[in-house]
Scaffold this motif. Structure first.
Motif, mmCIF file in Angstrom:
data_model
loop_
_atom_site.group_PDB
_atom_site.id
_atom_site.type_symbol
_atom_site.label_atom_id
_atom_site.label_comp_id
_atom_site.label_asym_id
_atom_site.label_seq_id
_atom_site.Cartn_x
_atom_site.Cartn_y
_atom_site.Cartn_z
ATOM 1 N N MET A 126 27.581 -5.699 -74.204
ATOM 2 C CA MET A 126 26.709 -6.800 -74.629
ATOM 3 C C MET A 126 25.730 -7.211 -73.528
ATOM 4 O O MET A 126 24.744 -7.906 -73.807
ATOM 5 C CB MET A 126 27.550 -8.009 -75.058
ATOM 6 C CG MET A 126 28.302 -7.815 -76.364
ATOM 7 S SD MET A 126 29.423 -9.199 -76.720
ATOM 8 C CE MET A 126 28.270 -10.575 -76.787
ATOM 9 N N LEU A 127 26.002 -6.789 -72.301
ATOM 10 C CA LEU A 127 25.092 -7.126 -71.209
ATOM 11 C C LEU A 127 23.720 -6.491 -71.423
ATOM 12 O O LEU A 127 22.702 -7.070 -71.039
ATOM 13 C CB LEU A 127 25.658 -6.647 -69.867
ATOM 14 C CG LEU A 127 26.965 -7.266 -69.373
ATOM 15 C CD1 LEU A 127 27.334 -6.667 -68.025
ATOM 16 C CD2 LEU A 127 26.849 -8.774 -69.266
ATOM 17 N N PHE A 128 23.705 -5.319 -71.996
ATOM 18 C CA PHE A 128 22.446 -4.576 -72.106
ATOM 19 C C PHE A 128 21.399 -5.298 -72.944
ATOM 20 O O PHE A 128 20.254 -5.443 -72.500
ATOM 21 C CB PHE A 128 22.717 -3.170 -72.642
ATOM 22 C CG PHE A 128 23.441 -2.293 -71.654
ATOM 23 C CD1 PHE A 128 22.766 -1.688 -70.617
ATOM 24 C CD2 PHE A 128 24.810 -2.102 -71.757
ATOM 25 C CE1 PHE A 128 23.424 -0.879 -69.695
ATOM 26 C CE2 PHE A 128 25.480 -1.302 -70.846
ATOM 27 C CZ PHE A 128 24.793 -0.692 -69.812
ATOM 28 N N PRO A 129 21.735 -5.794 -74.161
ATOM 29 C CA PRO A 129 20.697 -6.530 -74.904
ATOM 30 C C PRO A 129 20.287 -7.833 -74.216
ATOM 31 O O PRO A 129 19.116 -8.233 -74.279
ATOM 32 C CB PRO A 129 21.351 -6.804 -76.272
ATOM 33 C CG PRO A 129 22.801 -6.597 -76.077
ATOM 34 C CD PRO A 129 22.939 -5.583 -74.995
ATOM 35 N N VAL A 130 21.241 -8.486 -73.531
ATOM 36 C CA VAL A 130 20.905 -9.726 -72.819
ATOM 37 C C VAL A 130 19.925 -9.434 -71.681
ATOM 38 O O VAL A 130 18.884 -10.098 -71.541
ATOM 39 C CB VAL A 130 22.179 -10.400 -72.266
ATOM 40 C CG1 VAL A 130 21.812 -11.581 -71.362
ATOM 41 C CG2 VAL A 130 23.068 -10.871 -73.401
ATOM 42 N N LEU A 131 20.247 -8.436 -70.875
ATOM 43 C CA LEU A 131 19.376 -8.094 -69.746
ATOM 44 C C LEU A 131 18.046 -7.523 -70.224
ATOM 45 O O LEU A 131 17.012 -7.731 -69.583
ATOM 46 C CB LEU A 131 20.087 -7.097 -68.830
ATOM 47 C CG LEU A 131 21.338 -7.631 -68.127
ATOM 48 C CD1 LEU A 131 21.995 -6.546 -67.290
ATOM 49 C CD2 LEU A 131 21.005 -8.833 -67.259
ATOM 50 N N PHE A 132 18.069 -6.821 -71.358
ATOM 51 C CA PHE A 132 16.810 -6.332 -71.927
ATOM 52 C C PHE A 132 15.908 -7.502 -72.299
ATOM 53 O O PHE A 132 14.700 -7.505 -72.018
ATOM 54 C CB PHE A 132 17.089 -5.463 -73.152
ATOM 55 C CG PHE A 132 15.861 -5.138 -73.954
ATOM 56 C CD1 PHE A 132 14.934 -4.215 -73.488
ATOM 57 C CD2 PHE A 132 15.610 -5.775 -75.163
ATOM 58 C CE1 PHE A 132 13.784 -3.927 -74.223
ATOM 59 C CE2 PHE A 132 14.478 -5.493 -75.903
ATOM 60 C CZ PHE A 132 13.560 -4.559 -75.424
ATOM 61 N N GLY A 133 16.499 -8.530 -72.943
ATOM 62 C CA GLY A 133 15.721 -9.714 -73.304
ATOM 63 C C GLY A 133 15.165 -10.424 -72.092
ATOM 64 O O GLY A 133 14.004 -10.850 -72.075
ATOM 65 N N VAL A 134 15.986 -10.545 -71.030
ATOM 66 C CA VAL A 134 15.532 -11.197 -69.799
ATOM 67 C C VAL A 134 14.398 -10.395 -69.158
ATOM 68 O O VAL A 134 13.389 -10.959 -68.726
ATOM 69 C CB VAL A 134 16.702 -11.356 -68.807
ATOM 70 C CG1 VAL A 134 16.202 -11.841 -67.450
ATOM 71 C CG2 VAL A 134 17.738 -12.320 -69.358
ATOM 72 N N SER A 135 14.565 -9.083 -69.104
ATOM 73 C CA SER A 135 13.534 -8.239 -68.483
ATOM 74 C C SER A 135 12.214 -8.325 -69.244
ATOM 75 O O SER A 135 11.141 -8.411 -68.635
ATOM 76 C CB SER A 135 14.012 -6.785 -68.422
ATOM 77 O OG SER A 135 14.115 -6.226 -69.726
ATOM 78 N N LEU A 136 12.296 -8.323 -70.561
ATOM 79 C CA LEU A 136 11.079 -8.402 -71.368
ATOM 80 C C LEU A 136 10.405 -9.760 -71.208
ATOM 81 O O LEU A 136 9.172 -9.854 -71.086
ATOM 82 C CB LEU A 136 11.419 -8.154 -72.840
ATOM 83 C CG LEU A 136 10.244 -7.986 -73.810
ATOM 84 C CD1 LEU A 136 9.379 -6.804 -73.402
ATOM 85 C CD2 LEU A 136 10.754 -7.813 -75.241
ATOM 86 N N PHE A 137 11.228 -10.805 -71.147
ATOM 87 C CA PHE A 137 10.687 -12.168 -71.017
ATOM 88 C C PHE A 137 9.972 -12.348 -69.683
ATOM 89 O O PHE A 137 8.815 -12.810 -69.647
ATOM 90 C CB PHE A 137 11.812 -13.186 -71.145
ATOM 91 C CG PHE A 137 11.388 -14.602 -70.888
ATOM 92 C CD1 PHE A 137 10.707 -15.320 -71.845
ATOM 93 C CD2 PHE A 137 11.664 -15.219 -69.667
ATOM 94 C CE1 PHE A 137 10.298 -16.629 -71.606
ATOM 95 C CE2 PHE A 137 11.268 -16.516 -69.415
ATOM 96 C CZ PHE A 137 10.578 -17.220 -70.392
ATOM 97 N N ILE A 138 10.613 -11.972 -68.583
ATOM 98 C CA ILE A 138 9.994 -12.185 -67.273
ATOM 99 C C ILE A 138 8.784 -11.276 -67.095
ATOM 100 O O ILE A 138 7.799 -11.659 -66.453
ATOM 101 C CB ILE A 138 11.029 -11.974 -66.135
ATOM 102 C CG1 ILE A 138 10.437 -12.402 -64.787
ATOM 103 C CG2 ILE A 138 11.496 -10.539 -66.077
ATOM 104 C CD1 ILE A 138 10.019 -13.848 -64.725
ATOM 105 N N PHE A 139 8.812 -10.073 -67.686
ATOM 106 C CA PHE A 139 7.664 -9.172 -67.607
ATOM 107 C C PHE A 139 6.450 -9.796 -68.294
ATOM 108 O O PHE A 139 5.348 -9.809 -67.751
ATOM 109 C CB PHE A 139 8.007 -7.825 -68.257
ATOM 110 C CG PHE A 139 6.880 -6.835 -68.255
ATOM 111 C CD1 PHE A 139 6.658 -6.009 -67.172
ATOM 112 C CD2 PHE A 139 6.020 -6.742 -69.347
ATOM 113 C CE1 PHE A 139 5.610 -5.098 -67.163
ATOM 114 C CE2 PHE A 139 4.976 -5.839 -69.358
ATOM 115 C CZ PHE A 139 4.766 -5.013 -68.266
#
Length: 314
Positions: A11-24
């Motif tokens: 479940m970490l992967f979708p969370v970190l994907f969302g964070v990475s997309l947001f900060i980008f």
């Protein structure tokens, strides 16, 4: 348990994907031209074009994101636009200081908050209880930067204290390191203690009202046994929850204290990256902080099952 841990890790992967997309996206929509910021107002159009090309800023946004996230998945967080150094080693180096600051602050918080919270619960509505509640309210209400400023002022006037310049690692010079870290740790630990103190008091009070506590007391158990072997263990779950959230928040939220005490930690790295529009540094640091935060939450969830046998993960 192992199945639950693996499921949470996935479940970490979708969370970190969302964070990475947001900060980008956030870093790209901030007004201003990063190339112009780096080279200055006197830069020629040719120099600006070359810089954008060097960092891939001339590519479409989706290509920039895919190039960056692809590198992250292989352990390459990119290079700083300012210094040209690799981002990940710099993050890990700064994280050592932030981790130490967080650990010392949390330790000070627990030493202050948990005993006072227990005492307040045992002496409910007494003068001691009122005093602890006032202290906890002050800890929650007073901003840590205001507390840091007042504490530095008092220490400088009464003991000729001055903020140490530079940072020395613990293993290089333990005494010098503690001299540098003790005051900021006290400031953050005091701010943390207010919330933990209130939660400890309310949780222990709730457990002390339970029927099984009355039964234990009726069997003649000493009050010390009732509190520490039965009440406190059952009250630890909400206390552990707020401690986990505070630690996760501190790992990415010490920027003001690091700035006040001139500590080159992870928070100061993020702040410098933001002011200098260093995309790679900010993106990498925020993603790293998010990863640490979710791992701390996972650790807290696992500890629940050890504190309360009724909780089982399948």
């Amino acid at each position: 348990m192992y199945t639950y841990i693996m499921r949470r890790i996935l479940m970490l992967f979708p969370v970190l994907f969302g964070v990475s997309l947001f900060i980008f996206v956030v870093m790209r929509v901030v007004p201003g031209d990063v190339a112009q910021t780096i080279l200055g107002t006197d830069a020629t159009p040719a120099a600006l074009k070359q810089l954008r090309q060097d960092f891939g800023l001339n590519l479409p946004l989706y290509e920039q994101y895919l190039n960056w996230i692809g590198g992250v998945l292989t352990g390459d967080f990119g290079e700083s636009m300012r210094t040209g150094k690799e981002v990940l080693p710099d993050i890990l180096n700064r994280f050592k200081l932030t981790f130490e600051l967080t650990f010392l602050s949390a330790l000070i918080s627990w030493v202050i908050a948990i005993p006072l919270g227990i005492i307040a619960a045992m002496k409910r509505n007494s003068n001691v209880d009122f005093g602890v509640r006032i202290i906890s309210l002050l800890g929650v209400s007073v901003p840590n930067f205001a507390l840091a400023t007042v504490l530095i002022l008092i220490l400088s006037l009464m003991f000729s204290y001055s903020t140490p310049v530079g940072y020395v690692g613990f293993f290089e010079d333990p005494m010098r390191n503690l001299e540098i870290m003790v005051i900021p740790s006290i400031v953050l630990g005091t701010a943390m203690a207010g919330a933990v103190m209130r939660m400890t008091r309310s949780s222990v009070l709730e457990i002390l009202r339970q029927d099984f506590i009355r039964t234990i007391r009726a069997k003649g158990a000493k009050e010390r046994v009732v509190i520490f072997q039965h009440a406190l263990r059952n009250a630890m779950i909400p206390i552990l929850t707020i401690i986990g959230l505070q630690i996760g928040t501190l790992l990415g939220g010490t920027v003001i204290i690091e700035q006040i005490f001139s500590l080159p930690g992870l928070g100061q790295l993020v702040l410098t990256g933001i002011t200098q529009r260093d995309f790679m540094v900010v993106q990498g640091a925020v993603l790293f902080i998010a990863f640490v935060f979710v791992m701390i939450n996972l650790l807290v969830d696992i500890l629940y099952s050890y504190l309360d046998p009724r909780i089982s993960y399948k």
